[in-house]
Write an enzyme that holds these catalytic residues in place. Structure first.
Site, mmCIF file in Angstrom:
data_model
loop_
_atom_site.group_PDB
_atom_site.id
_atom_site.type_symbol
_atom_site.label_atom_id
_atom_site.label_comp_id
_atom_site.label_asym_id
_atom_site.label_seq_id
_atom_site.Cartn_x
_atom_site.Cartn_y
_atom_site.Cartn_z
ATOM 1 N N GLY A 55 -13.372 18.066 -2.049
ATOM 2 C CA GLY A 55 -12.962 16.686 -1.811
ATOM 3 C C GLY A 55 -12.752 16.003 -3.141
ATOM 4 O O GLY A 55 -13.212 16.505 -4.181
ATOM 5 N N CYS A 82 -16.794 23.820 -3.772
ATOM 6 C CA CYS A 82 -16.439 22.777 -4.737
ATOM 7 C C CYS A 82 -17.237 21.493 -4.486
ATOM 8 O O CYS A 82 -18.449 21.493 -4.648
ATOM 9 C CB CYS A 82 -14.937 22.536 -4.730
ATOM 10 S SG CYS A 82 -14.400 21.637 -6.189
ATOM 11 N N TYR A 83 -16.607 20.412 -4.032
ATOM 12 C CA TYR A 83 -17.375 19.203 -3.737
ATOM 13 C C TYR A 83 -18.516 19.534 -2.770
ATOM 14 O O TYR A 83 -19.636 19.043 -2.910
ATOM 15 C CB TYR A 83 -16.467 18.119 -3.134
ATOM 16 C CG TYR A 83 -17.221 16.869 -2.722
ATOM 17 C CD1 TYR A 83 -17.487 15.873 -3.646
ATOM 18 C CD2 TYR A 83 -17.699 16.705 -1.418
ATOM 19 C CE1 TYR A 83 -18.206 14.743 -3.285
ATOM 20 C CE2 TYR A 83 -18.417 15.583 -1.044
ATOM 21 C CZ TYR A 83 -18.666 14.602 -1.978
ATOM 22 O OH TYR A 83 -19.379 13.486 -1.623
ATOM 23 N N HIS A 169 -12.618 27.802 -5.525
ATOM 24 C CA HIS A 169 -11.984 27.789 -4.190
ATOM 25 C C HIS A 169 -11.649 29.201 -3.717
ATOM 26 O O HIS A 169 -10.617 29.745 -4.098
ATOM 27 C CB HIS A 169 -10.706 26.947 -4.229
ATOM 28 C CG HIS A 169 -10.963 25.486 -4.388
ATOM 29 N ND1 HIS A 169 -11.220 24.667 -3.322
ATOM 30 C CD2 HIS A 169 -11.052 24.706 -5.493
ATOM 31 C CE1 HIS A 169 -11.441 23.442 -3.750
ATOM 32 N NE2 HIS A 169 -11.351 23.431 -5.067
ATOM 33 N N GLU A 171 -10.548 30.019 -0.895
ATOM 34 C CA GLU A 171 -9.501 30.011 0.128
ATOM 35 C C GLU A 171 -8.086 30.108 -0.430
ATOM 36 O O GLU A 171 -7.157 30.412 0.292
ATOM 37 C CB GLU A 171 -9.626 28.729 0.986
ATOM 38 C CG GLU A 171 -9.300 27.412 0.286
ATOM 39 C CD GLU A 171 -10.470 26.827 -0.524
ATOM 40 O OE1 GLU A 171 -11.390 27.598 -0.867
ATOM 41 O OE2 GLU A 171 -10.443 25.626 -0.819
ATOM 42 N N ASP A 227 7.261 25.050 18.831
ATOM 43 C CA ASP A 227 6.083 24.621 19.583
ATOM 44 C C ASP A 227 6.377 24.388 21.066
ATOM 45 O O ASP A 227 5.680 24.902 21.933
ATOM 46 C CB ASP A 227 5.484 23.341 18.979
ATOM 47 C CG ASP A 227 5.139 23.532 17.514
ATOM 48 O OD1 ASP A 227 5.068 24.696 17.085
ATOM 49 O OD2 ASP A 227 4.959 22.524 16.805
ATOM 50 N N LYS A 367 0.332 26.688 13.042
ATOM 51 C CA LYS A 367 1.740 27.055 13.205
ATOM 52 C C LYS A 367 1.961 28.575 13.205
ATOM 53 O O LYS A 367 2.685 29.103 14.053
ATOM 54 C CB LYS A 367 2.536 26.426 12.057
ATOM 55 C CG LYS A 367 4.025 26.460 12.243
ATOM 56 C CD LYS A 367 4.423 25.352 13.175
ATOM 57 C CE LYS A 367 5.882 25.329 13.465
ATOM 58 N NZ LYS A 367 6.214 24.161 14.273
#
Ligand code: XMP
Length: 511
Positions: A55, A82-83, A169, A171, A227, A367
């Site tokens: 964040g 992280c944060y 991070h 990710e 979608d 998605k």
């Protein structure tokens, strides 16, 4: 069947969606909730693990975002990123500090491979760092699991409580072994079995939809977009002709698009599809409108009116289908983004149709997962991999006022561009590409004649989330062919330009 789930507790970081996606790529269902969520809601979720995201704030600031201290009493494994790592430290009695230099970018990190989180990870590995503060003093019961030259605690753990934290991070793809770390957290620490598989999800969903709908009637606004198409086919598989789809052709579609949509859904899937040819109606309403927001508004409103009129002809329906997907659902509640454009999704909610409830079969999917579900359902690859196309269609790709003639020119130019991109094997790498009819006319020469014709702009971008984008480096040779073909084959165009701005500062669409 209820799936195992992981909770991503959102502290406003930019990679939060990515964390959730990564977790799901490891076949574990995952939800993102704002850090303000109540502890009761977290308890109800029955999560197998919790991830605190990064964040923008500093934990030392007085008003820094904090979750309920009671999350540490749930007995559930937690991973702070992280944060989230700093927050875990501070909330459990440790300290953070602001070093002189901010650490940003790819960094070599030493890790203790004996830690469960770093099982099978190289003892020296590259990680993506982006932080100002770092952990200075670990809380009691923690030991250090990673460090860099400048960051004394780049990772820590308390194995008794199952708390883990990393300053970097895992990710992002700039942390090459990050996926392994997340997998370790899920499988070695949270002890999940990995029951989130697309084929099972699709089967389960069809079964549940059949039970829920029974013998009632369902209505869906089909736009031909990914979608709404996937949602409609899923419901069709569940209840067949009890579903009616209304496809409003507003005349702002790309070349042959309306016919293609009709063919796929009527012929391939034998669906109850009503195509409303409302081209003239939309053009009449748009006559004289030049400003982009005004055009969007007219189209949005007219779409709803047409849909309502058609729905009335069908009589009472019980359910309305929405192609809502997970990123639309998440209210992170962290930060308010400024409105740049009023997005209109064809398929928005009409206010004058009688229905008892809404069905959103894709509410839980990202998605790329919607695409996987689409393929699973037998929807043609072309449609599943269709690039995004805005609800207001070509109306926001013709700058200024809209006429049939301009739409014709744009459709032809756009079709040539798309054909060449695909033919040259670039279709999957460029995430969105299209032509724009600029309002500019300029002087040219063709044969011995002076011309005064339109300029077509070509736009191609690469992006992961469409929030930011890079202009696509389309090879000159391809651009050259496109340019020649358009000026030769499309009347009233004598100049082609390629848009080389990123987003920001530009947006992807020109209007
Ligand atoms: P911008 O132009 O804001 O676009 O950078 C980001 C993405 O959103 C799409 N877009 C829309 N999609 N209704 C939609 O359904 C809209 O009104 C709309 N406007 C932009 C755009 O194509 C890009 O993928």
């Amino acid at each position: 069947m209820k799936h195992e789930a992981i909770l991503v507790l959102d502290f406003g970081g930019q990679y939060n969606q990515l964390i959730a996606r990564r977790v799901r790529e490891h076949n574990v269902f995952c939800e993102v909730l704002p850090y303000t969520v109540s502890i009761d809601r977290i308890r109800e979720g029955g999560y197998k693990g919790i991830i605190f995201t990064g964040g923008p704030s500093s934990v030392s600031a007085a008003d820094s975002p904090r979750c309920d201290q009671a999350v540490f009493e749930l007995g559930v494994p937690i991973l702070g990123i992280c944060y989230g790592a700093q927050l875990m430290s501070v909330m459990l009695g440790g300290q953070v500090q602001r070093p002189e230099k901010r650490e940003y970018g790819k960094t070599d990190v030493c890790v203790n491979s004996a830690s469960k989180l770093f099982h099978d990870v190289s003892s020296e590995t590259t990680c993506w760092m982006s932080h100002t503060d770092h952990i200075h003093e670990m809380p009691e019961g923690f030991s250090r699991t990673a460090w860099t030259d400048t960051c004394p605690v780049a990772g820590m753990e308390n194995t008794a409580q199952n708390y883990y934290a990393v300053q970097f991070h895992p990710e992002v793809m700039h942390t090459p072994e990050g996926s392994k770390m997340l997998r370790n957290f899920l499988y070695e620490i949270c002890d999940v079995s990995g029951d989130w598989v697309m084929s099972t999800f699709v089967e389960d969903s069809i079964k549940k939809l059949r039970e829920k709908i029974g013998d009632r009637k369902v209505l869906c606004a089909l736009s031909g977009g990914v979608d709404s198409s996937v949602a409609a086919v899923m419901i069709h598989k569940a209840v067949g002709k009890q579903l009616t789809c209304i496809f409003v052709d507003h005349g702002l579609l790309r070349k042959d698009e309306g016919d293609n949509v009709e063919r796929v859904f009527k012929q391939q899937f034998d669906m109850n599809l009503i195509r409303v040819n409302a081209q003239k109606r939309f053009l009449d309403k748009l006559a004289g409108a030049t400003e982009s927001e005004q055009k969007r508004k007219i189209i949005g409103e007219e779409f709803i009116r047409v849909f309502e009129e058609e729905a009335k002809k069908i009589g009472t329906v019980d359910y309305l289908v929405q192609g809502t997907i997970y990123p639309d659902v998440i209210e992170s509640g962290v930060g308010d983004a400024a409105v740049i454009k009023s997005h209109h999704n064809v398929g928005g909610l009409p206010d004058d149709v009688d229905f008892k409830g809404i069905i959103e079969p894709l509410r839980d999917l990202f998605k790329d997962e919607v695409r996987k579900a689409g393929l699973e359902l037998g929807i043609p690859g072309d449609l599943v991999w269709r690039q995004p196309f805005p609800g207001p269609g070509l109306a926001i790709r013709v700058i200024g006022d809209i006429t049939e003639e301009k739409l014709f020119i744009l459709r032809e130019a756009d079709a040539i561009f798309r054909e060449e991109v695909k033919k040259n094997g670039l279709g999957r790498d460029i995430h969105q590409y299209f032509a724009v009819l600029t309002g500019i006319r300029s002087v040219g020469v063709m044969g011995d004649e002076r011309t005064y014709d339109y300029t077509i702009a070509l736009r191609g971008v690469t992006t992961t989330d469409f929030m930011t984008a890079e202009w696509a480096r389309i090879p000159y040779d391809v651009l050259d062919i496109v340019s020649r073909r358009i000026v030769n084959e499309v009347r009233n165009v004598n100049r082609i330009v390629y848009d080389i701005t990123s987003k920001p500062p530009a947006t992807i669409e020109w209007e």
